[in-house]
Design a protein around this motif. Structure first.
Motif, PDB file in Angstrom:
ATOM      1  N   ARG A 133      24.540  93.338  65.126  1.00  0.00           N
ATOM      2  CA  ARG A 133      24.915  94.485  65.978  1.00  0.00           C
ATOM      3  C   ARG A 133      25.914  95.381  65.247  1.00  0.00           C
ATOM      4  N   THR A 138      19.732  97.217  66.641  1.00  0.00           N
ATOM      5  CA  THR A 138      19.621  97.486  68.073  1.00  0.00           C
ATOM      6  C   THR A 138      20.133  96.317  68.904  1.00  0.00           C
ATOM      7  N   SER A 139      20.358  96.599  70.176  1.00  0.00           N
ATOM      8  CA  SER A 139      20.728  95.529  71.105  1.00  0.00           C
ATOM      9  C   SER A 139      19.645  94.457  71.101  1.00  0.00           C
TER      10      SER A 139
END
Length: 161
Positions: A133, A138-139
């Motif tokens: 992260r 991305t998440s």
């Protein structure tokens, strides 16, 4: 600042030692220790494949602190795998390596037609999820990988290249 050095068969023992670190095995999708012959065959295949690239991550003192691997999936993506030596963790080497990898591996990525980088991470591997992260991935999104629950992350910067 970390540097990268292409791995060779002469690094086989070192890479196996890191791969069999108990923390690495706990964070892996296949947790059984890796046998020498199996590792030699795997590394030989990886090093001879145009779809795979393995680099040692080199610390400020010139010594290897870990490794990173890219595997081109043939569909425009490359899976990222990273491991930092046990006594060098939590010093920022993983974050530096992940952050610098797309620029450093530009020739490999271009040659293989890579449009995005991604990784599958075990949901309980909190440290890896956090470093990916922080490196701009991305998440995490829950998926199934290797018949196990996993978190999928993708480097957001690649889609803009």
């Amino acid at each position: 600042m970390v540097a990268f050095q292409r791995a060779t068969l002469t690094n086989c023992s070192l890479l196996l030692e890191w791969a069999n670190d108990p923390d690495v095995r706990r964070g892996a999708f296949h947790s059984a220790p890796i046998e020498w012959n199996e590792h030699v065959q795997w590394l030989t295949a990886q090093l001879s494949s145009a779809a795979s690239a393995i680099w040692l991550v080199i610390g400020d003192d010139g010594a290897p602190v870990g490794h990173v691997r890219l595997w081109a999936d043939g569909q425009g993506g490359a899976m990222v795998s990273i491991s930092i030596r046990h006594d060098m963790r939590r010093r920022g080497f993983g974050l530096q390596a992940l952050s610098l990898l797309p620029e450093y591996a530009h020739e490999f990525l271009a040659f293989m037609g890579i449009r995005y980088l991604y990784a599958f991470i075990r949901p309980d591997n909190v440290a890896s999820l956090a470093v990916f992260r922080r490196a701009g991935y991305t998440s995490p999104r829950p998926v199934i990988y290797e018949d196990q629950p996993a978190m999928y992350v993708e480097w957001a910067g690649m889609r803009q290249v």
